[in-house]
Scaffold this active site. Structure first.
Site, PDB file in Angstrom:
ATOM      1  N   LYS A  13       0.826  -1.211   0.000  1.00  0.00           N
ATOM      2  CA  LYS A  13       0.000   0.000   0.000  1.00  0.00           C
ATOM      3  C   LYS A  13       0.859   1.260   0.000  1.00  0.00           C
ATOM      4  CE  LYS A  13      -4.293  -1.983   1.632  1.00  0.00           C
ATOM      5  NZ  LYS A  13      -5.322  -2.073   2.667  1.00  0.00           N
TER       6      LYS A  13
ATOM      7  N   ARG B  82      -3.216  -9.825   5.502  1.00  0.00           N
ATOM      8  CA  ARG B  82      -3.644  -9.914   4.093  1.00  0.00           C
ATOM      9  C   ARG B  82      -2.508  -9.409   3.191  1.00  0.00           C
ATOM     10  NH1 ARG B  82      -6.010  -6.533   0.432  1.00  0.00           N
ATOM     11  NH2 ARG B  82      -7.584  -7.395  -0.944  1.00  0.00           N
TER      12      ARG B  82
HETATM   13  C1  YH5 Z   1      -7.754  -4.358   3.661  1.00  0.00           C
HETATM   14  O1  YH5 Z   1      -6.829  -3.646   4.071  1.00  0.00           O
HETATM   15  N1  YH5 Z   1      -7.641  -3.855   1.168  1.00  0.00           N
HETATM   16  S1  YH5 Z   1      -8.252  -3.826  -1.478  1.00  0.00           S
HETATM   17  C2  YH5 Z   1      -3.759  -0.102  -2.710  1.00  0.00           C
HETATM   18  C3  YH5 Z   1      -2.487  -0.583  -2.965  1.00  0.00           C
HETATM   19  C4  YH5 Z   1      -2.206  -1.920  -2.740  1.00  0.00           C
HETATM   20  C5  YH5 Z   1      -3.201  -2.755  -2.277  1.00  0.00           C
HETATM   21  C6  YH5 Z   1      -0.854  -0.075  -4.557  1.00  0.00           C
HETATM   22  N2  YH5 Z   1      -9.378  -5.122   0.610  1.00  0.00           N
HETATM   23  C7  YH5 Z   1      -8.131  -4.436   2.291  1.00  0.00           C
HETATM   24  O2  YH5 Z   1      -5.277  -4.320  -1.268  1.00  0.00           O
HETATM   25  N3  YH5 Z   1      -9.908  -5.948   2.829  1.00  0.00           N
HETATM   26  C8  YH5 Z   1      -8.425  -4.283   0.177  1.00  0.00           C
HETATM   27  O3  YH5 Z   1      -1.535   0.287  -3.400  1.00  0.00           O
HETATM   28  C9  YH5 Z   1      -9.203  -5.235   1.952  1.00  0.00           C
HETATM   29  N4  YH5 Z   1      -8.504  -5.088   4.531  1.00  0.00           N
HETATM   30  C10 YH5 Z   1      -9.546  -5.873   4.126  1.00  0.00           C
HETATM   31  N5  YH5 Z   1     -10.212  -6.554   5.054  1.00  0.00           N
HETATM   32  C11 YH5 Z   1      -6.915  -2.634  -1.464  1.00  0.00           C
HETATM   33  C12 YH5 Z   1      -5.541  -3.184  -1.564  1.00  0.00           C
HETATM   34  C13 YH5 Z   1      -4.477  -2.275  -2.044  1.00  0.00           C
HETATM   35  C14 YH5 Z   1      -4.746  -0.943  -2.263  1.00  0.00           C
END
Ligand code: YH5
Length: 280
Positions: A219, A253
């Protein structure tokens, strides 16, 4: 903790591997290719030690198009069915839509992961009837605009209060406390500082007496801090995962399963020899 017919021991922290089935995460290809690609990814994550596979059909990126119920069903349900037929991992469905929850659980999902914490129409009712654990996540605003100007008087207190209210709503609806997981929602309507205030104080969510899930993998709280592109965030992500686990997060996760499982094994080994272990 029991996830439908599958048990996961959360006395030490476990890894949830992220499987993305939104079309922009695949270069192209027909339905077979997408399904085949997804199953290979799942096989790999299981081999690497993932205890959960999280499947989402909605992109939460700012500027991403809204996904209709039918699109989400078409993306997610066939993949869940295929995984359920081939593997015995816990399948988590990342959705906010009641109908998707219902059909996903019918297709084999053992966990409902909702970034909107069951606040959409019908979601609480369907999740209660589904009789599977739920993950309630905190978010300020909506994905399309949540990062424009996140603002809190006290982000930790705000997240705590919101999650406490959602836990109450779930218990009132008939979901057992043992079937509730909470998540502070890193990156969901939070500035860099808000994210680190939450990470620093994750332990403060422990008195809510439910399992904690943390998602920090790749993230912007990693990338912006380090000035690293998405594919250069592994070390930062694994480090943050360790810090969350050390403070009691039971499910982490991640995109990078192998590396996170290795790091957590080091933490678990250390904790096995800790003299004063009360809860964690
Ligand atoms: C979460 O934290 N996150 S989707 C932006 C990024 C990288 C990854 C490049 N669903 C979560 O994974 N469900 C998502 O920057 C989730 N907790 C739970 N429970 C977003 C994601 C991401 C966003």
């Amino acid at each position: 903790m029991q996830f439908k017919d599958k048990f996961v021991d959360l006395s030490s922290s476990k890894v949830m591997g992220i499987l993305n089935v939104t079309p922009d995460s695949f270069s192209d290809g027909g339905a077979y290719n997408q399904l085949d690609l997804a199953l290979r990814q799942v096989q790999r994550m299981i081999d690497e030690g993932a205890s959960f596979i999280d499947i989402g059909g909605e992109s939460t990126r700012p500027g991403a198009q809204a996904v209709t119920e039918q699109q989400e069903l078409d993306r997610v349900v066939p993949v869940i069915e295929a995984i359920n037929n081939r593997f015995d991992t816990v399948i988590s469905v990342d959705t906010s839509k009641a109908k998707v929850m219902q059909q996903a659980v019918a297709a084999g999902a053992g966990l409902i992961n909702d970034i909107r914490a069951l606040q959409e129409d019908g979601a609480l009712l369907v999740a209660t009837a589904a009789q599977v654990p739920v993950c309630l996540m905190h978010m300020q605003g909506q994905p399309s605009t949540m990062q424009t100007e996140p603002s809190y008087e006290d982000v930790v207190a705000n997240v705590y209060q919101f999650l406490q209210q959602r836990i109450s709503a779930c218990i009132q609806a008939g979901i057992g406390q043992q079937n509730i997981i909470i998540d502070p929602g890193f990156g969901f309507g939070k500035s860099l500082v808000h994210n680190y205030q939450l990470l620093a104080n994750l332990e403060q969510l422990l008195p809510l007496n439910v399992a904690i899930l943390a998602g920090v993998s790749r993230k912007s709280m990693i990338g912006t801090l380090l000035n690293r592109s998405v594919d250069e965030r592994l070390a930062g992500s694994v480090g943050a995962a360790m810090l969350a686990a050390q403070q009691g997060a039971k499910i982490i996760r991640v995109h990078d399963v192998q590396e996170t499982v290795d790091a957590l094994q080091v933490l678990n080994m250390m904790n096995a020899y800790k003299e004063n272990r009360n809860e964690r």
